[in-house]
Design a protein around this motif. Structure first.
Motif, PDB file in Angstrom:
ATOM      1  N   HIS A  58      10.231  46.605  66.258  1.00 33.64           N
ATOM      2  CA  HIS A  58      11.361  47.637  66.263  1.00 33.64           C
ATOM      3  C   HIS A  58      12.343  47.574  67.512  1.00 33.64           C
ATOM      4  O   HIS A  58      13.475  47.659  66.986  1.00 33.64           O
ATOM      5  CB  HIS A  58      10.799  48.943  66.210  1.00 33.64           C
ATOM      6  N   LEU A  59      11.815  47.274  68.477  1.00 28.63           N
ATOM      7  CA  LEU A  59      12.821  47.151  69.630  1.00 28.63           C
ATOM      8  C   LEU A  59      13.592  45.812  69.570  1.00 28.63           C
ATOM      9  O   LEU A  59      14.578  45.754  70.069  1.00 28.63           O
ATOM     10  CB  LEU A  59      11.869  47.351  70.808  1.00 28.63           C
ATOM     11  N   ASN A  60      13.074  44.831  69.027  1.00 25.00           N
ATOM     12  CA  ASN A  60      13.731  43.537  68.714  1.00 25.00           C
ATOM     13  C   ASN A  60      14.793  43.736  67.725  1.00 25.00           C
ATOM     14  O   ASN A  60      15.649  42.631  67.839  1.00 25.00           O
ATOM     15  CB  ASN A  60      12.777  42.556  68.366  1.00 25.00           C
ATOM     16  N   GLN A  61      14.835  44.921  66.903  1.00 26.81           N
ATOM     17  CA  GLN A  61      15.901  44.889  65.977  1.00 26.81           C
ATOM     18  C   GLN A  61      17.274  45.184  66.935  1.00 26.81           C
ATOM     19  O   GLN A  61      18.371  44.983  66.348  1.00 26.81           O
ATOM     20  CB  GLN A  61      15.559  46.020  64.990  1.00 26.81           C
ATOM     21  N   GLY A  62      17.400  45.617  67.819  1.00 29.89           N
ATOM     22  CA  GLY A  62      18.279  46.002  68.706  1.00 29.89           C
ATOM     23  C   GLY A  62      18.846  47.616  68.493  1.00 29.89           C
ATOM     24  O   GLY A  62      18.461  48.134  67.444  1.00 29.89           O
TER      25      GLY A  62
ATOM     26  N   ILE B 104       7.873  45.129  76.185  1.00 34.75           N
ATOM     27  CA  ILE B 104       8.596  46.515  75.509  1.00 34.75           C
ATOM     28  C   ILE B 104       9.144  47.285  76.604  1.00 34.75           C
ATOM     29  O   ILE B 104      10.346  47.729  76.533  1.00 34.75           O
ATOM     30  CB  ILE B 104       7.171  47.342  75.173  1.00 34.75           C
ATOM     31  N   LYS B 105       8.665  47.001  78.128  1.00 36.22           N
ATOM     32  CA  LYS B 105       9.423  47.809  79.138  1.00 36.22           C
ATOM     33  C   LYS B 105      10.602  47.088  79.247  1.00 36.22           C
ATOM     34  O   LYS B 105      11.694  47.637  79.617  1.00 36.22           O
ATOM     35  CB  LYS B 105       8.729  47.362  80.332  1.00 36.22           C
ATOM     36  N   GLN B 106      10.651  45.607  79.312  1.00 37.65           N
ATOM     37  CA  GLN B 106      12.173  45.001  79.413  1.00 37.65           C
ATOM     38  C   GLN B 106      13.185  45.494  78.161  1.00 37.65           C
ATOM     39  O   GLN B 106      14.390  45.761  78.692  1.00 37.65           O
ATOM     40  CB  GLN B 106      12.015  43.597  79.223  1.00 37.65           C
ATOM     41  N   LEU B 107      13.065  45.720  77.062  1.00 36.94           N
ATOM     42  CA  LEU B 107      13.457  45.997  75.763  1.00 36.94           C
ATOM     43  C   LEU B 107      14.039  47.487  76.108  1.00 36.94           C
ATOM     44  O   LEU B 107      15.205  47.744  75.765  1.00 36.94           O
ATOM     45  CB  LEU B 107      12.836  45.660  74.620  1.00 36.94           C
ATOM     46  N   LEU B 108      13.006  48.277  76.421  1.00 42.15           N
ATOM     47  CA  LEU B 108      13.374  49.752  76.740  1.00 42.15           C
ATOM     48  C   LEU B 108      14.415  49.932  78.109  1.00 42.15           C
ATOM     49  O   LEU B 108      15.403  50.617  77.692  1.00 42.15           O
ATOM     50  CB  LEU B 108      12.331  50.568  76.932  1.00 42.15           C
ATOM     51  N   ASP B 109      14.374  49.186  78.811  1.00 36.43           N
ATOM     52  CA  ASP B 109      15.313  49.153  80.009  1.00 36.43           C
ATOM     53  C   ASP B 109      16.697  48.856  79.624  1.00 36.43           C
ATOM     54  O   ASP B 109      17.671  49.221  79.925  1.00 36.43           O
ATOM     55  CB  ASP B 109      14.760  47.934  81.121  1.00 36.43           C
ATOM     56  N   GLN B 110      16.485  47.522  78.558  1.00 32.99           N
ATOM     57  CA  GLN B 110      17.918  47.196  78.237  1.00 32.99           C
ATOM     58  C   GLN B 110      18.319  48.115  77.246  1.00 32.99           C
ATOM     59  O   GLN B 110      19.925  48.443  77.427  1.00 32.99           O
ATOM     60  CB  GLN B 110      17.734  45.892  77.287  1.00 32.99           C
ATOM     61  N   HIS B 111      17.845  48.846  76.495  1.00 26.35           N
ATOM     62  CA  HIS B 111      18.328  49.903  75.739  1.00 26.35           C
ATOM     63  C   HIS B 111      18.872  51.086  76.534  1.00 26.35           C
ATOM     64  O   HIS B 111      19.842  51.463  76.520  1.00 26.35           O
ATOM     65  CB  HIS B 111      17.266  50.441  74.641  1.00 26.35           C
ATOM     66  N   GLN B 112      17.993  51.513  77.590  1.00 21.62           N
ATOM     67  CA  GLN B 112      18.598  52.634  78.432  1.00 21.62           C
ATOM     68  C   GLN B 112      19.832  52.102  79.161  1.00 21.62           C
ATOM     69  O   GLN B 112      20.733  53.177  79.205  1.00 21.62           O
ATOM     70  CB  GLN B 112      17.502  52.714  79.520  1.00 21.62           C
ATOM     71  N   GLN B 113      19.779  50.765  79.489  1.00 23.43           N
ATOM     72  CA  GLN B 113      21.294  50.336  80.033  1.00 23.43           C
ATOM     73  C   GLN B 113      22.429  50.566  79.373  1.00 23.43           C
ATOM     74  O   GLN B 113      23.513  51.157  79.693  1.00 23.43           O
ATOM     75  CB  GLN B 113      21.011  49.162  80.865  1.00 23.43           C
ATOM     76  N   ILE B 114      22.093  50.199  78.118  1.00 25.04           N
ATOM     77  CA  ILE B 114      23.220  50.257  77.153  1.00 25.04           C
ATOM     78  C   ILE B 114      23.669  51.735  76.943  1.00 25.04           C
ATOM     79  O   ILE B 114      24.747  52.114  76.721  1.00 25.04           O
ATOM     80  CB  ILE B 114      22.757  49.509  75.664  1.00 25.04           C
ATOM     81  N   ILE B 115      22.725  52.712  76.555  1.00 26.43           N
ATOM     82  CA  ILE B 115      23.130  53.891  76.367  1.00 26.43           C
ATOM     83  C   ILE B 115      23.809  54.433  77.742  1.00 26.43           C
ATOM     84  O   ILE B 115      24.781  55.287  77.506  1.00 26.43           O
ATOM     85  CB  ILE B 115      21.898  54.749  76.173  1.00 26.43           C
ATOM     86  N   LYS B 116      23.372  54.178  78.887  1.00 23.96           N
ATOM     87  CA  LYS B 116      24.037  54.498  80.140  1.00 23.96           C
ATOM     88  C   LYS B 116      25.562  54.171  80.132  1.00 23.96           C
ATOM     89  O   LYS B 116      26.500  54.772  80.615  1.00 23.96           O
ATOM     90  CB  LYS B 116      23.206  54.103  81.375  1.00 23.96           C
ATOM     91  N   ASP B 117      25.617  52.905  79.811  1.00 25.30           N
ATOM     92  CA  ASP B 117      26.915  52.321  79.742  1.00 25.30           C
ATOM     93  C   ASP B 117      27.984  53.157  78.717  1.00 25.30           C
ATOM     94  O   ASP B 117      29.103  53.474  79.125  1.00 25.30           O
ATOM     95  CB  ASP B 117      27.003  51.051  79.551  1.00 25.30           C
TER      96      ASP B 117
END
Length: 116
Positions: free
Chosen positions: A17-21, A69-82
């Motif tokens: 699910h997280l790899n879907q982006g 999973i942690k790495q993908l969640l961090d990436q998603h969090q950074q995208i949302i923050k931006d």
């Protein structure tokens, strides 16, 4: 199925699910599903006895998937923050465009008498 295999299946589903982006549209549904999968995984982690031999065999696989999973969640969090930061700047810029004289102070053209 045992709790260990349920945990592995849930972890793989979360990873897929997280790899879907992070989608541009319908983010709330994506985040809701991610949250549900994380909750389900948390419950399964409580049920697994990590002292058992089956869990010991799968420990390396689970740790590797957990790091991903942690790495993908961090990436998603950074995208949302931006995105939030960009929206705040956009809001300020649109306010300035709507009322360009708001930023000018009220002291423009005012005479101050020093005797008082």
């Amino acid at each position: 199925m045992t709790a260990t295999t349920d945990l592995i299946v849930c972890t793989r589903e979360l990873l897929l699910h997280l790899n879907q982006g992070l989608p541009e549209h319908e983010r709330e549904a994506y985040i809701k599903k991610t949250d549900d999968l994380l909750d389900q995984r948390f419950i399964l982690m409580k049920q697994v006895d990590f002292q058992s031999t089956e869990a010991q065999k799968m420990k390396d696989v689970l740790l590797k998937q957990d790091r991903a999973i942690k790495q993908l969640l961090d990436q998603h969090q950074q995208i949302i923050k931006d995105d939030i930061k960009r929206l705040k700047v956009q809001k300020v810029k649109s306010k300035q465009y709507a009322n360009p004289y708001e930023a000018i102070g009220m002291s423009d053209g005012v005479f101050y008498d020093k005797r008082n």
